[in-house]
Design a protein around this motif. Sequence first.
Motif, PDB file in Angstrom:
ATOM      1  N   GLY A   1     118.157  35.459 -92.390  1.00 49.39           N
ATOM      2  CA  GLY A   1     117.377  35.563 -91.887  1.00 49.39           C
ATOM      3  C   GLY A   1     116.135  37.019 -91.857  1.00 49.39           C
ATOM      4  N   ASN A   2     116.786  38.056 -91.369  1.00 52.38           N
ATOM      5  CA  ASN A   2     116.926  39.390 -90.981  1.00 52.38           C
ATOM      6  C   ASN A   2     116.317  40.096 -92.687  1.00 52.38           C
ATOM      7  OD1 ASN A   2     116.528  39.067 -88.037  1.00 52.38           O
ATOM      8  ND2 ASN A   2     118.636  38.109 -88.545  1.00 52.38           N
ATOM      9  N   HIS A   3     115.971  41.175 -92.277  1.00 53.13           N
ATOM     10  CA  HIS A   3     116.306  42.637 -92.927  1.00 53.13           C
ATOM     11  C   HIS A   3     117.680  42.976 -92.748  1.00 53.13           C
ATOM     12  CE1 HIS A   3     111.823  42.161 -93.278  1.00 53.13           C
ATOM     13  NE2 HIS A   3     112.440  40.547 -93.790  1.00 53.13           N
ATOM     14  N   LEU A   4     118.785  42.557 -92.752  1.00 53.49           N
ATOM     15  CA  LEU A   4     119.878  43.862 -93.158  1.00 53.49           C
ATOM     16  C   LEU A   4     120.939  44.326 -93.602  1.00 53.49           C
ATOM     17  CD1 LEU A   4     122.239  41.409 -90.116  1.00 53.49           C
ATOM     18  CD2 LEU A   4     120.669  43.570 -89.783  1.00 53.49           C
ATOM     19  N   SER A   5     121.034  45.202 -93.951  1.00 60.16           N
ATOM     20  CA  SER A   5     121.328  46.209 -95.671  1.00 60.16           C
ATOM     21  C   SER A   5     122.930  46.005 -95.023  1.00 60.16           C
ATOM     22  CB  SER A   5     120.446  47.032 -95.933  1.00 60.16           C
ATOM     23  OG  SER A   5     120.505  48.261 -95.033  1.00 60.16           O
ATOM     24  N   GLY A   6     123.467  47.197 -95.986  1.00 57.80           N
ATOM     25  CA  GLY A   6     124.528  47.444 -96.580  1.00 57.80           C
ATOM     26  C   GLY A   6     126.029  46.552 -96.635  1.00 57.80           C
ATOM     27  N   CYS A   7     127.137  47.025 -96.218  1.00 62.10           N
ATOM     28  CA  CYS A   7     128.522  45.993 -96.262  1.00 62.10           C
ATOM     29  C   CYS A   7     128.775  44.968 -95.440  1.00 62.10           C
ATOM     30  CB  CYS A   7     129.541  46.993 -97.085  1.00 62.10           C
ATOM     31  SG  CYS A   7     128.964  48.393 -98.483  1.00 62.10           S
ATOM     32  N   ILE A   8     129.422  43.820 -96.044  1.00 59.29           N
ATOM     33  CA  ILE A   8     129.471  42.811 -94.280  1.00 59.29           C
ATOM     34  C   ILE A   8     131.611  43.906 -93.688  1.00 59.29           C
ATOM     35  CG2 ILE A   8     131.152  41.079 -93.783  1.00 59.29           C
ATOM     36  CD1 ILE A   8     130.038  39.490 -97.023  1.00 59.29           C
ATOM     37  N   PRO A   9     131.517  44.006 -92.440  1.00 61.33           N
ATOM     38  CA  PRO A   9     132.258  44.996 -92.655  1.00 61.33           C
ATOM     39  C   PRO A   9     133.286  44.531 -92.526  1.00 61.33           C
ATOM     40  CG  PRO A   9     130.919  44.731 -90.059  1.00 61.33           C
ATOM     41  CD  PRO A   9     130.029  43.184 -91.583  1.00 61.33           C
ATOM     42  N   GLU A  10     134.888  45.387 -92.596  1.00 61.79           N
ATOM     43  CA  GLU A  10     136.069  45.142 -93.463  1.00 61.79           C
ATOM     44  C   GLU A  10     136.836  44.772 -92.249  1.00 61.79           C
ATOM     45  OE1 GLU A  10     136.798  46.672 -96.255  1.00 61.79           O
ATOM     46  OE2 GLU A  10     135.022  47.425 -97.176  1.00 61.79           O
ATOM     47  N   ASP A  11     136.405  44.848 -91.294  1.00 57.18           N
ATOM     48  CA  ASP A  11     137.158  44.221 -90.191  1.00 57.18           C
ATOM     49  C   ASP A  11     136.868  42.886 -89.572  1.00 57.18           C
ATOM     50  OD1 ASP A  11     139.108  46.426 -90.130  1.00 57.18           O
ATOM     51  OD2 ASP A  11     137.802  47.493 -88.516  1.00 57.18           O
ATOM     52  N   ILE A  12     135.457  42.333 -90.618  1.00 53.15           N
ATOM     53  CA  ILE A  12     135.498  41.348 -90.290  1.00 53.15           C
ATOM     54  C   ILE A  12     136.491  39.494 -90.054  1.00 53.15           C
ATOM     55  CG2 ILE A  12     134.833  39.750 -91.994  1.00 53.15           C
ATOM     56  CD1 ILE A  12     132.294  38.813 -90.596  1.00 53.15           C
ATOM     57  N   GLY A  13     137.839  39.982 -90.524  1.00 50.33           N
ATOM     58  CA  GLY A  13     139.230  38.872 -90.635  1.00 50.33           C
ATOM     59  C   GLY A  13     139.421  38.531 -89.369  1.00 50.33           C
TER      60      GLY A  13
ATOM     61  N   ILE B   1     126.916  33.980 -80.774  1.00 47.53           N
ATOM     62  CA  ILE B   1     125.938  34.380 -81.056  1.00 47.53           C
ATOM     63  C   ILE B   1     125.059  34.589 -82.152  1.00 47.53           C
ATOM     64  CG2 ILE B   1     125.367  37.463 -81.232  1.00 47.53           C
ATOM     65  CD1 ILE B   1     127.665  38.549 -80.346  1.00 47.53           C
ATOM     66  N   ASP B   2     123.581  33.766 -82.294  1.00 51.99           N
ATOM     67  CA  ASP B   2     122.734  34.047 -83.143  1.00 51.99           C
ATOM     68  C   ASP B   2     121.271  34.804 -82.655  1.00 51.99           C
ATOM     69  OD1 ASP B   2     120.792  32.689 -84.970  1.00 51.99           O
ATOM     70  OD2 ASP B   2     121.087  30.950 -84.006  1.00 51.99           O
ATOM     71  N   LEU B   3     121.218  35.220 -83.578  1.00 56.52           N
ATOM     72  CA  LEU B   3     119.887  36.377 -83.312  1.00 56.52           C
ATOM     73  C   LEU B   3     119.098  36.351 -85.169  1.00 56.52           C
ATOM     74  CD1 LEU B   3     122.349  39.423 -83.381  1.00 56.52           C
ATOM     75  CD2 LEU B   3     121.225  38.408 -81.139  1.00 56.52           C
ATOM     76  N   SER B   4     119.487  35.545 -85.636  1.00 57.72           N
ATOM     77  CA  SER B   4     118.761  34.794 -87.184  1.00 57.72           C
ATOM     78  C   SER B   4     116.729  34.420 -86.912  1.00 57.72           C
ATOM     79  CB  SER B   4     119.022  33.899 -87.561  1.00 57.72           C
ATOM     80  OG  SER B   4     118.825  32.070 -86.578  1.00 57.72           O
ATOM     81  N   GLY B   5     116.441  35.006 -87.516  1.00 60.21           N
ATOM     82  CA  GLY B   5     114.494  34.809 -87.733  1.00 60.21           C
ATOM     83  C   GLY B   5     114.123  35.976 -87.138  1.00 60.21           C
TER      84      GLY B   5
END
Length: 748
Positions: A582-594, A554-558
């Motif tokens: 390259g977006n305006h995303l905020s908050g934390c990185i999802p805990e389960d990304i591992g 998935i690529d949603l950059s820019g």
Amino acid sequence: MKHLNSVGLFLLSCTCLQLSAAAPFRAGISRESEALVNWKASLASADESLGSWSMANSTSLCSWMHISCDLAGHITDLSLGGTSLNGTLDRLDFSAFPQLENLVLSNNSLYGTLPAGIGNLTSLVRLHISDNPYLRGAIPRSIGQLKHLSRLLLSDVGLDGTLPEEIGNLTTLELLFLDSVTLTGSIPQAIGMLVKLRMLSMQQNNLTGNIPLQIGNMTELYALYFSDNYLEGQLPGTISNLINLQRLSVSKNQLTGHIVTKLGNSSSLDMVDVSYNKFSGLFPPSICMGNMLRTVTAVYNGFTGIHHQTFQNCTTLVYVEFTANNVVADIRDIFGEHLVQLRMIAFSQNQLHGTLLTDEGEVFLCNYTSLDLIDLSDNVLDGGLSKCFWDIPRLGFMDLSNNSFNGVVPLSRTFPYALEYLRLANNHFEGPFPLALKKCKKLTTLDLGGNNFSGTIPYWISKDLPGLRFFRLSSNMFDGIIPREILQFHQLQLLDLSKNKLTGAIPDDFVNFTGMAYEQNDDSGYYHYKGNIQIVWKNVDYVYTTKIAGMVGIDLSGNVLSQEIPGGLATLLGLRYLNLSGNHLSGCIPEDIGNLVLLESLDLSRNQLSGEIPPSFTGLKSMSALNLSSNRLYGMIPMGSQLQTLVDPSIYINNLGLCGFPLEDCVNSSPSKQNERSQAEDREALWLYCFVAAGFIFGFWLYWGMLSFYSETGRCAFYQYVDNMQEKFTKKVHSCISWFQAKASNEV
């Protein structure tokens, strides 16, 4: 009486003569049976397939399995193909079979070498030993003794060495197959003596040197296959003498120079494959002189031109491929308007110019009603497209990417329902998302990236294109939100909406996104043809072949996307790359990304993410490209075996306070120790504050007490006050200590 005696003597002599003549006959048959039984004894598990071979029934030799005899009882046919033979040919006495005409040993597990004694089969007409990969050694020179041989099939065996000169003695040979034998050296000139040869195949060997001029002597030849070798030099001009040639394949060699202009002298030439060589110059205009040509494959050469008459009247042409050459031509000069049988046009990576439109404004290819594949990518074609372009009923694959086409993609009532692959990337198309695509129910690959399309992404796309697997809209001017319906694709495995003007949140319902929920291993592709799609892989632009369908990303950059990264992304266990930079995303990185153990590339840079990097990062065992720079992250970088291989500190720069490898070490070796030290410092500060406050209060009242000490009334009042203050002070100190202890307990 004398007369009767004479008759008796005559009959007795005839009987003796018959017996004496039958003795060698029986001896010959006995020798054949003995030779077979002895050989059978050397084979492993031969009883299953050769159970009837026994000296106990040697008198009925011709009834043995896999054997045929002539009227005299001699073996003429020994057909043992696919009988699971496991052993060598060393114990087989070939000289015992003087009448043998047909020997078939193909598709077995024979090993060892091919004995020189095989040359004793002087009556042999057909010899088939193909598909015995464990045979070793060279082709024996004694093969030249088989003067009656018409078919020699030695493909897919483990033999090596050179082709012996004695092969030229087989002047009655009609079929010679030596594919995948690992032959080395050059093709002997003596091969030109095989004037009756009709098929010659020596593919997938290690042959070197030039193709001998004597090849032109084999005027009966109708099929010549030399592909997958290391042959060099020019294609000999004598090849034009092969007037019966129907099929020619010399692909994947190192042949150079121009192709002889009279290659098409054969009136029955049907297929020509000269791919993956170093040919140059003008492609021969006579190639279709016999008007029988169906297939021309010349990919990956250096041809610079095609004569305007080469294919203009080649009405039998079905497939033509010239990918990756240097052909400079106006496309309308190459093809005529009446190639009604044409199914494939592949001219990618050339210098074709001009427009597809005729003077009447129609696409001239519209007359090719049998066409199912068009690849004109990576040329300098321009102009627009006509509605009739979409009226080709069988069109299943179309790639017009990397040209200068422009205008709006036209709408047609009869858009090709068979279309599976459409790539219009990197042109100058404009307007909204093409509404005509709504009819393409079989579409699996859609690439509209690198154009000037605008407007919103339609909500109907997942409903009307349910089979879509590769979807790319990168580098356009699409705006608005990402429609929630886009997450209804069940087979989608590559989504690229990067470099647009999309806003709002990333949808969070990934339940139906099953194409990314697990690892993809199956192949995808339109027939045998490799389709391409461009992706940003580990920060580098790659052209990815969709025929190998393992890529999931998935690529949603820019864009201008905001709010938090949806936790549902961590359920897409098949992801190999994820780019939200390259977006305006905020908050934390999802805990389960591992959980994304297949993830190889992750880019979350240039956002407004905060908090610590989740400890589950240590589970990203496949990670080889990471970028978390330019956010608001802090804390210690997790320690993981794969993360330790990412030594570039720039992937973490421009954050609030990250520490640990590959950045500077944290003050303590772990976050728990940092927390303990912080609590200790808090305790010291609280004790200090309590005693300073108590000292200040005590000193203040002591001063005022001294002033009033000299009066009787004041002295009594002072003593009373001191007693009261002592009691209050004690309570204050106990209260301060209790408050601190409660705070420390909560922190723990």
